[in-house]
Design a protein around this motif. Structure first.
Motif, short mmCIF file in Angstrom:
data_model
loop_
_atom_site.label_atom_id
_atom_site.label_comp_id
_atom_site.label_asym_id
_atom_site.label_seq_id
_atom_site.Cartn_x
_atom_site.Cartn_y
_atom_site.Cartn_z
N VAL A 206 0.77 -1.22 -0.03
CA VAL A 206 0.08 0.02 -0.16
C VAL A 206 0.68 1.20 0.10
CG1 VAL A 206 -1.92 1.29 1.22
CG2 VAL A 206 -1.98 -1.21 1.21
N GLU A 207 1.93 1.34 0.83
CA GLU A 207 2.75 2.34 1.05
C GLU A 207 3.44 2.94 -0.35
OE1 GLU A 207 5.17 -0.88 2.89
OE2 GLU A 207 3.02 -0.45 2.75
N ASP A 208 3.46 1.90 -1.38
CA ASP A 208 4.33 1.98 -2.86
C ASP A 208 3.16 2.89 -3.70
OD1 ASP A 208 6.53 1.07 -1.88
OD2 ASP A 208 6.31 -0.84 -2.69
N VAL A 209 1.80 2.71 -3.43
CA VAL A 209 1.05 3.10 -4.26
C VAL A 209 -0.10 4.06 -3.99
CG1 VAL A 209 1.18 0.91 -5.79
CG2 VAL A 209 -0.47 1.10 -4.02
N VAL A 210 -0.11 4.48 -2.71
CA VAL A 210 -1.26 5.20 -2.31
C VAL A 210 -0.54 6.57 -1.56
CG1 VAL A 210 -3.15 5.60 -0.63
CG2 VAL A 210 -2.93 3.66 -2.00
N ARG A 211 -1.04 7.70 -1.61
CA ARG A 211 -0.48 9.01 -1.01
C ARG A 211 -1.72 9.75 -0.62
NH1 ARG A 211 3.28 6.41 -0.67
NH2 ARG A 211 5.42 6.91 -0.83
N ASP A 212 -1.26 11.01 0.16
CA ASP A 212 -2.37 11.97 0.48
C ASP A 212 -3.77 11.56 1.00
OD1 ASP A 212 -0.47 14.01 -0.39
OD2 ASP A 212 -1.14 13.49 -2.49
N VAL A 213 -3.59 10.51 2.00
CA VAL A 213 -4.77 10.03 2.43
C VAL A 213 -4.86 10.93 3.81
CG1 VAL A 213 -5.83 8.19 4.04
CG2 VAL A 213 -4.57 7.63 2.01
N ASP A 214 -6.42 11.24 4.05
CA ASP A 214 -6.74 12.06 5.22
C ASP A 214 -7.07 11.41 6.44
OD1 ASP A 214 -6.94 15.12 3.72
OD2 ASP A 214 -8.31 13.56 2.54
N VAL A 215 -7.50 10.32 6.27
CA VAL A 215 -8.10 9.56 7.25
C VAL A 215 -7.59 8.03 6.88
CG1 VAL A 215 -10.05 8.68 9.04
CG2 VAL A 215 -9.83 11.15 8.22
N LEU A 216 -7.08 7.31 7.65
CA LEU A 216 -6.72 5.96 7.61
C LEU A 216 -7.34 5.10 8.96
CD1 LEU A 216 -3.51 4.28 6.22
CD2 LEU A 216 -4.74 3.37 8.00
N ILE A 217 -8.24 4.16 8.60
CA ILE A 217 -8.75 3.34 9.57
C ILE A 217 -7.93 2.05 9.38
CG2 ILE A 217 -10.80 2.23 10.54
CD1 ILE A 217 -11.07 5.08 10.65
N ASP A 218 -7.25 1.71 10.23
CA ASP A 218 -6.47 0.25 10.43
C ASP A 218 -7.22 -0.63 11.10
OD1 ASP A 218 -4.67 -1.68 10.08
OD2 ASP A 218 -3.23 -0.84 11.32
N ALA A 219 -8.06 -1.68 10.65
CA ALA A 219 -8.68 -2.79 11.18
C ALA A 219 -7.95 -3.93 11.53
CB ALA A 219 -10.23 -2.93 10.63
N VAL A 220 -6.49 -3.82 11.25
CA VAL A 220 -5.63 -4.92 11.34
C VAL A 220 -4.79 -5.17 12.44
CG1 VAL A 220 -3.88 -6.44 10.17
CG2 VAL A 220 -5.99 -5.34 9.05
N GLY A 221 -3.95 -3.74 12.71
CA GLY A 221 -3.09 -3.46 13.63
C GLY A 221 -1.80 -4.21 13.62
N GLY A 222 -1.13 -4.59 14.80
CA GLY A 222 -0.05 -5.49 14.63
C GLY A 222 1.25 -4.56 14.42
N PRO A 223 2.39 -5.46 14.39
CA PRO A 223 3.79 -4.64 14.59
C PRO A 223 4.25 -3.62 13.34
CG PRO A 223 3.97 -7.02 14.04
CD PRO A 223 2.32 -6.90 14.37
N ASP A 224 3.42 -3.92 12.33
CA ASP A 224 3.76 -3.33 11.02
C ASP A 224 2.89 -2.05 10.37
OD1 ASP A 224 5.98 -5.03 10.56
OD2 ASP A 224 4.64 -6.67 9.70
N GLY A 225 2.02 -1.60 11.44
CA GLY A 225 1.14 -0.62 11.29
C GLY A 225 1.99 0.59 10.73
N HIS A 226 3.25 1.10 11.35
CA HIS A 226 3.95 2.22 10.85
C HIS A 226 4.15 2.25 9.48
CE1 HIS A 226 7.65 -0.17 10.55
NE2 HIS A 226 7.21 -0.97 11.49
N ARG A 227 3.95 1.18 8.95
CA ARG A 227 4.19 1.45 7.14
C ARG A 227 3.20 2.19 6.67
NH1 ARG A 227 1.03 -3.06 8.10
NH2 ARG A 227 -0.83 -3.46 6.70
N PHE A 228 2.13 2.51 7.22
CA PHE A 228 1.07 3.58 6.75
C PHE A 228 1.74 4.87 6.72
CE2 PHE A 228 -1.56 -0.32 7.73
CZ PHE A 228 -1.97 -0.56 6.21
N LEU A 229 2.48 5.20 7.53
CA LEU A 229 2.92 6.70 7.81
C LEU A 229 3.05 7.42 6.45
CD1 LEU A 229 5.03 6.79 10.79
CD2 LEU A 229 2.51 7.00 10.67
N PRO A 230 4.07 6.93 5.49
CA PRO A 230 4.13 7.74 4.22
C PRO A 230 2.91 7.84 3.25
CG PRO A 230 5.69 5.84 4.32
CD PRO A 230 4.53 5.48 5.72
N VAL A 231 1.79 7.00 3.53
CA VAL A 231 0.63 7.17 2.77
C VAL A 231 -0.23 8.33 3.38
CG1 VAL A 231 -1.80 5.90 2.65
CG2 VAL A 231 0.45 4.63 2.49
N MET A 232 -0.03 8.81 4.51
CA MET A 232 -0.68 10.00 4.94
C MET A 232 -0.11 11.30 4.70
SD MET A 232 -2.89 8.07 7.02
CE MET A 232 -3.77 9.43 7.82
#
Length: 322
Positions: free
Chosen positions: A211-237
């Motif tokens: 996801v972090e390779d193909v998505v940018r400029d997200v205003d709100v991200l709901i993570d319904a999975v969690g876990g140790p790799d949640g930080h990978r979404f920071l570049p998406v926001m």
């Protein structure tokens, strides 16, 4: 006179799904402000198997203490058959559904259960009891995150990770109802048609692309999975965006703060009033319910085994009345 009994599922020892025992137990009696519900169906949720395991996933100092044996479950749909003192809004024969006594102990995996009157809403006319039992915890979580806490309004991009599951598929729909300009659903490929049918504008198959390779400029991200790799979404926001975690995860909060990203999460709570709003959306055809599987109450152990394998499309439900 003997005590009235019923069939229910109880946990006598913490552990695997086999610890769910289908047996005869005393029938509950409603107290003041409560009603007695003849349960027709009960939803299966992650806190149910957390409780069955003795909350081993929670740090010991923070674990709830649930004396054994207990009846798990908090999502119910059924018919009121009795009311306690002080209850005036409900009467015998009313069809209701609700998230009962959450957070806290309830006893939904049973033929009868008691509930505070305020935790129930009238069952949507458009749904049978099985479908209605799939709604309360998952839809209330989505509603409280998006509407109450994040206050989603028209415009903006919302991304839902784990979009195929119980909370996720309601988040996709409620973000669309709230007026998000773009809703991005992230799940495995088998969920694509399902989620686009619920209103997702864009689908990302995480098994094929990061996801972090193909998505940018997200205003709100709901993570319904969690876990140790949640930080990978920071570049998406985008800066100023909000990342809301349904389950615990590692989000590198200091780094998120440097990027201007708010990271938060909230505990869902019972609310008959909010469920009535969701029921209205369901009856208006604006909110749909996904069912992954239905098991008889006596097969609760099989239902838990399926749920813990993950990758659900919607919810798992226990059928109590045929």
């Amino acid at each position: 006179m003997g005590t009235a009994t019923m069939r229910a599922v109880r946990v006598h020892a913490f552990g695997d799904p086999e610890q769910l025992v289908y047996e005869e137990v005393p029938r509950p009696v409603p107290g003041p402000g409560e009603v007695l519900v003849r349960v027709h169906a009960a939803g299966v949720n992650p806190p149910d198997w957390y409780a069955r395991r003795g909350f081993a996933n929670i740090p010991e100092a923070m674990r709830p203490l649930w004396p054994l044996p207990f009846v798990p479950g908090s999502d119910v749909s059924g018919v009121i058959v009795g009311v306690g003192d002080g209850v005036t809004d409900w009467q015998a024969g009313d069809e209701v559904f609700g998230l009962v006594n959450f957070p806290g102990r309830a006893s939904a995996y049973a033929e009868f259960t008691t509930s505070p009157a305020a935790h129930l809403a009238r069952k949507p006319a458009a749904l049978g009891h099985v479908e209605a039992a799939a709604v309360p915890m998952a839809a209330l979580t989505a509603h409280q995150f998006l509407v109450e806490h994040l206050r989603i309004g028209p415009g903006g991009t919302v991304l839902v990770n784990g979009a195929g599951g119980g909370v996720g598929h309601f988040c996709v729909q409620l973000a669309r109802i709230a007026g998000a300009s773009q809703v991005i659903a992230v799940a495995s490929g088998r969920h694509e048609a399902f989620l686009k049918g619920l209103g997702a504008d864009r689908f990302v198959d995480y098994t094929r692309v990061a996801v972090e390779d193909v998505v940018r400029d997200v205003d709100v991200l709901i993570d319904a999975v969690g876990g140790p790799d949640g930080h990978r979404f920071l570049p998406v926001m985008r800066r100023g965006g909000s990342l809301a975690a349904v389950f615990p995860g590692e989000y590198h909060r200091e780094r998120a703060a440097e990027l201007g990203i708010a990271v938060d999460g909230w505990q869902v709570r019972s609310s008959g009033e909010q469920l009535a709003v969701l029921a209205g959306l369901i009856d208006a055809g604006r909110l749909r319910v996904g069912i992954d599987g239905v098991f008889p109450l006596s097969a609760a152990s099989q239902a838990h085994a399926r749920a813990e394998r993950g990758h659900l499309q919607g919810k798992i439900v226990l059928r109590v009345v045929d």
